[in-house]
Write a protein that holds these residues in place. Structure first.
Motif, PDB file in Angstrom:
ATOM      1  N   GLY A  62       0.962  -1.036  -0.037  1.00 29.58           N
ATOM      2  CA  GLY A  62      -0.174  -0.116   0.026  1.00 29.58           C
ATOM      3  C   GLY A  62       0.661   1.184   0.157  1.00 29.58           C
ATOM      4  O   GLY A  62       2.038   1.262  -0.304  1.00 29.58           O
ATOM      5  N   SER A  63       0.005   2.583   0.162  1.00 32.86           N
ATOM      6  CA  SER A  63       0.783   3.605   0.227  1.00 32.86           C
ATOM      7  C   SER A  63       1.207   4.015   1.505  1.00 32.86           C
ATOM      8  O   SER A  63       0.524   3.927   2.525  1.00 32.86           O
ATOM      9  CB  SER A  63      -0.444   4.729  -0.297  1.00 32.86           C
ATOM     10  OG  SER A  63       0.065   6.054  -0.008  1.00 32.86           O
ATOM     11  N   ARG A  65       0.996   7.081   2.687  1.00 35.30           N
ATOM     12  CA  ARG A  65       0.033   8.070   3.015  1.00 35.30           C
ATOM     13  C   ARG A  65      -1.155   7.536   3.781  1.00 35.30           C
ATOM     14  O   ARG A  65      -1.976   8.333   4.626  1.00 35.30           O
ATOM     15  CB  ARG A  65      -0.511   8.823   1.884  1.00 35.30           C
ATOM     16  CG  ARG A  65       0.390   9.777   1.147  1.00 35.30           C
ATOM     17  CD  ARG A  65      -0.136  10.623   0.012  1.00 35.30           C
ATOM     18  NE  ARG A  65      -0.822  11.630   0.698  1.00 35.30           N
ATOM     19  CZ  ARG A  65      -2.178  11.998   0.075  1.00 35.30           C
ATOM     20  NH1 ARG A  65      -2.519  11.262  -0.856  1.00 35.30           N
ATOM     21  NH2 ARG A  65      -3.018  12.955   0.724  1.00 35.30           N
ATOM     22  N   ASN A  66      -1.430   6.060   3.579  1.00 34.22           N
ATOM     23  CA  ASN A  66      -2.484   5.646   4.412  1.00 34.22           C
ATOM     24  C   ASN A  66      -1.941   4.716   5.644  1.00 34.22           C
ATOM     25  O   ASN A  66      -0.958   4.178   5.679  1.00 34.22           O
ATOM     26  CB  ASN A  66      -3.031   4.370   3.653  1.00 34.22           C
ATOM     27  CG  ASN A  66      -3.758   5.093   2.503  1.00 34.22           C
ATOM     28  OD1 ASN A  66      -4.040   6.591   2.480  1.00 34.22           O
ATOM     29  ND2 ASN A  66      -4.188   4.429   1.387  1.00 34.22           N
ATOM     30  N   SER A  67      -2.540   4.737   6.834  1.00 34.04           N
ATOM     31  CA  SER A  67      -1.977   4.013   7.982  1.00 34.04           C
ATOM     32  C   SER A  67      -3.168   3.600   8.665  1.00 34.04           C
ATOM     33  O   SER A  67      -4.161   4.241   9.015  1.00 34.04           O
ATOM     34  CB  SER A  67      -0.951   4.816   8.890  1.00 34.04           C
ATOM     35  OG  SER A  67      -1.783   5.952   9.615  1.00 34.04           O
ATOM     36  N   GLU A  68      -2.975   2.249   9.403  1.00 34.30           N
ATOM     37  CA  GLU A  68      -3.875   1.838  10.457  1.00 34.30           C
ATOM     38  C   GLU A  68      -2.920   1.551  11.479  1.00 34.30           C
ATOM     39  O   GLU A  68      -2.552   0.555  11.548  1.00 34.30           O
ATOM     40  CB  GLU A  68      -4.627   0.590   9.810  1.00 34.30           C
ATOM     41  CG  GLU A  68      -5.783   0.965   8.720  1.00 34.30           C
ATOM     42  CD  GLU A  68      -6.279  -0.214   7.916  1.00 34.30           C
ATOM     43  OE1 GLU A  68      -6.449  -1.327   8.806  1.00 34.30           O
ATOM     44  OE2 GLU A  68      -6.100  -0.156   6.931  1.00 34.30           O
ATOM     45  N   VAL A  98      -7.183   5.365  11.836  1.00 39.20           N
ATOM     46  CA  VAL A  98      -6.753   5.254  10.530  1.00 39.20           C
ATOM     47  C   VAL A  98      -6.531   6.716   9.643  1.00 39.20           C
ATOM     48  O   VAL A  98      -7.185   7.415  10.246  1.00 39.20           O
ATOM     49  CB  VAL A  98      -8.177   4.727   9.961  1.00 39.20           C
ATOM     50  CG1 VAL A  98      -8.016   4.305   8.335  1.00 39.20           C
ATOM     51  CG2 VAL A  98      -8.387   3.246  10.543  1.00 39.20           C
ATOM     52  N   SER A  99      -5.694   6.531   9.026  1.00 36.96           N
ATOM     53  CA  SER A  99      -5.349   7.735   8.052  1.00 36.96           C
ATOM     54  C   SER A  99      -5.308   7.500   6.760  1.00 36.96           C
ATOM     55  O   SER A  99      -4.641   6.503   6.168  1.00 36.96           O
ATOM     56  CB  SER A  99      -4.126   8.310   8.530  1.00 36.96           C
ATOM     57  OG  SER A  99      -3.644   9.353   7.918  1.00 36.96           O
ATOM     58  N   ARG A 100      -6.367   7.943   5.754  1.00 42.33           N
ATOM     59  CA  ARG A 100      -6.178   7.735   4.594  1.00 42.33           C
ATOM     60  C   ARG A 100      -6.361   9.134   3.724  1.00 42.33           C
ATOM     61  O   ARG A 100      -7.083  10.011   3.673  1.00 42.33           O
ATOM     62  CB  ARG A 100      -7.445   7.042   4.009  1.00 42.33           C
ATOM     63  CG  ARG A 100      -7.447   5.721   4.510  1.00 42.33           C
ATOM     64  CD  ARG A 100      -8.330   4.606   3.649  1.00 42.33           C
ATOM     65  NE  ARG A 100      -8.153   3.272   4.402  1.00 42.33           N
ATOM     66  CZ  ARG A 100      -8.979   2.701   5.292  1.00 42.33           C
ATOM     67  NH1 ARG A 100     -10.130   3.427   5.505  1.00 42.33           N
ATOM     68  NH2 ARG A 100      -8.916   1.427   5.726  1.00 42.33           N
ATOM     69  N   GLN A 104      -8.808  11.290   8.671  1.00 45.62           N
ATOM     70  CA  GLN A 104      -8.282  10.846   9.786  1.00 45.62           C
ATOM     71  C   GLN A 104      -9.271  10.521  10.619  1.00 45.62           C
ATOM     72  O   GLN A 104     -10.198  11.497  10.745  1.00 45.62           O
ATOM     73  CB  GLN A 104      -7.070  11.585  10.468  1.00 45.62           C
ATOM     74  CG  GLN A 104      -5.847  11.835   9.633  1.00 45.62           C
ATOM     75  CD  GLN A 104      -4.945  12.836  10.296  1.00 45.62           C
ATOM     76  OE1 GLN A 104      -5.071  13.511  11.345  1.00 45.62           O
ATOM     77  NE2 GLN A 104      -3.652  12.885   9.802  1.00 45.62           N
ATOM     78  N   MET A 155     -14.619   5.204   8.987  1.00 42.77           N
ATOM     79  CA  MET A 155     -13.741   4.280   8.759  1.00 42.77           C
ATOM     80  C   MET A 155     -13.193   3.024   9.823  1.00 42.77           C
ATOM     81  O   MET A 155     -12.476   2.587   9.934  1.00 42.77           O
ATOM     82  CB  MET A 155     -12.206   5.100   8.650  1.00 42.77           C
ATOM     83  CG  MET A 155     -12.189   5.939   7.376  1.00 42.77           C
ATOM     84  SD  MET A 155     -10.726   6.807   7.056  1.00 42.77           S
ATOM     85  CE  MET A 155     -10.542   8.099   8.125  1.00 42.77           C
TER      86      MET A 155
END
Lengths: 310, 172
Positions: A62-63, A65-68, A98-100, A104, A155
């Motif tokens: 994945g990217s 810029r995204n985080s879980e 979660v950040s996409r 956030q 999310m």
């Protein structure tokens, strides 16, 4: 994804063993394996989803810029009910974030509480070179956390539980030789079906069976208070079946795919005194397979344990 | 060795250097009228130290009634000289034999300290396990060894032949 992270952080990241001294070690923190009458464990686990994997077994990292991420606290308590029978419970509290991209979201809530019973079927009452110490255990996980279909956040960061009553049976076998120890923890569980109204109609959700086999070893240099451990735990879950309720003919809408992961972990524990120990553990699901139809995480755990001797 | 529900020690006697008296001691099981009480002790383990005075009292109470008491020091990770000093200071009324290479512990299956065995004159293990049900002697509310010895004095078999042993593992 969040459902999976919940399971990992609340169940998978606390598998550290205390130092081998005096036989007070535990491959399952909810079980007392030493000569104690009560045991309290406080754990903190920090998890991070780093990849998603479909049924082809190829992880997508994945990217950036995204985080879980997750932060979970867990209290485990166990007490003797008789010389060889013990009871206990686990209470988890978790925060998920979660950040996409620019979006956030974060939530905190109670996870699934677990009640457990253990029986020491192979007690160590005399010395043996080969005979292990053995426990049988059973547990009932209560759906006290918020389930995925009951989520309120966009999310799903408020998902802290599975939503199912889950019954677990398993065994723990331990053996120690001077500075070395090994353990084996096979377990199987069954999650009971339930009906939900939160998916745009009435549906029955049936997770079914799952299981895992934990195996590991440890080294306590100089038979001292420090122990280093390594462990593997492949896990398998039957796919979630979604069907219409019995009144509507039990029509299967979706037969979910099998979920597989394998935890690889290392840990270090230190006995601060005959009754207190602290351990840190690292668990990684990206190192070994098979893995499919889920998310892969890495987590760091720290656990403090206090025991009351008999 | 166990046959038809009865376990027998392969040992017929225990022989070795007495850490307290400094001379060689031989304890023959057949010479004890009611039995020999073999107690595995440590010079470092707090659980073992906590039970020393209890064992000393039991030896004074049951010694004259037909039992022979003998302590064994098997821990390979404890210096012999330090153990000698510890047991000399303790003023125990029975000898404590240094167990070379843990041979006596292996023969009886001793696991922790304190771990006690009551052996009949023919080597039958009448009782084995912990002294009581606590790591700390004064916190115990079940006194297994005392009960077993009292039953043997009364001409009965101990109601529990084997109980959990609490303490520190013997390093071999």
């Amino acid at each position: 994804m969040i459902e999976f992270l919940t399971a990992l952080v609340l169940n998978g990241a606390n598998h550290a063993l205390a130092a081998a001294c005096c036989g007070k070690s535990s491959a399952a923190p909810f079980l007392m394996v030493g000569d104690d009458q009560m045991q309290l464990s406080l754990g903190l686990a920090l998890g991070n989803v780093v990849a998603h994997i479909a049924d082809d077994g190829v992880p997508n990292f994945g990217s950036s810029r995204n985080s879980e991420t997750s932060q979970a606290y867990k209290l485990d308590m166990a007490a003797l009910l008789s010389d060889r029978i013990q009871g206990g419970f686990s209470v988890p509290i978790a925060t998920y974030a979660v950040s996409r991209g620019n979006l956030q979201e974060a939530s905190t809530g109670l996870g699934d509480v677990r009640l457990s019973l253990g029986y020491e079927f192979l007690p160590s009452w005399s010395y043996s070179v080969w005979r292990p110490q053995g426990f049988l255990f059973t547990g009932l996980t209560l759906p006290t956390g918020r389930s995925y279909d009951g989520r309120r956040q966009v999310m799903a960061t408020d998902v802290t539980g599975t939503g199912y009553f889950t019954w677990t049976v398993g065994a723990l076998l331990l053996k120690k030789w001077t500075v070395w120890d090994v353990f084996l923890v096979p377990e199987t569980h069954y999650s009971f079906s339930r009906t939900t109204q939160d998916l745009g109609g009435a549906y029955t959700l049936s997770p079914g069976f799952g299981g895992s086999i934990g195996v590991g070893f440890g080294l306590s240099p100089g038979s001292g208070n420090l122990r280093f451990g390594f462990r593997l735990q492949p896990k398998l879950e039957q796919g979630l079946e979604v069907s219409t309720p019995a009144a509507a003919g039990n029509l299967v809408m979706s037969a979910g795919a099998v979920i597989a992961t394998c935890d690889t972990g290392i840990d270090a524990s230190y006995m601060m005194s005959s009754v207190d120990s602290v351990s840190v553990s690292y668990t990684d699901q990206t190192l070994l397979g098979p893995a499919m139809n889920t998310s892969l995480s890495r987590s760091l755990g720290i656990n403090f344990q206090h025991r009351w001797e008999r | 060795m166990c046959q038809m529900g009865f376990c027998f020690s392969e040992l017929k006697q225990i022989e070795g250097l007495d850490l307290i008296g400094g001379s060689s001691v031989r304890v023959e099981f057949k010479k004890a009228r009611l039995g020999t009480v073999v107690m595995f002790l440590s010079s470092r383990c707090p659980c073992s130290a906590s039970h020393q005075s209890t064992l000393d009292q039991l030896s004074k109470e049951f010694g004259p009634r037909g039992f022979r008491f003998v302590g064994i020091h098997s821990n390979a990770d404890e210096e012999v000289e330090a153990a000698r000093e510890h047991f000399k200071k303790s003023g125990l009324a029975f000898p404590v034999i240094q167990d070379k290479k843990s041979g006596i512990a292996d023969a009886l299956g001793a696991f922790k300290t304190p771990h006690v065995f009551v052996l009949a004159s023919n080597g039958e293990v009448l009782f084995q396990g912990g002294v009581d049900n606590s790591h700390v002697a004064n916190a115990a509310n079940k006194h297994y060894l005392q009960e077993a010895l009292a039953m043997i004095v009364d001409g009965k078999k101990p109601s529990q032949k084997e109980v959990r042993v609490l303490g520190c593992e013997i390093r071999r």
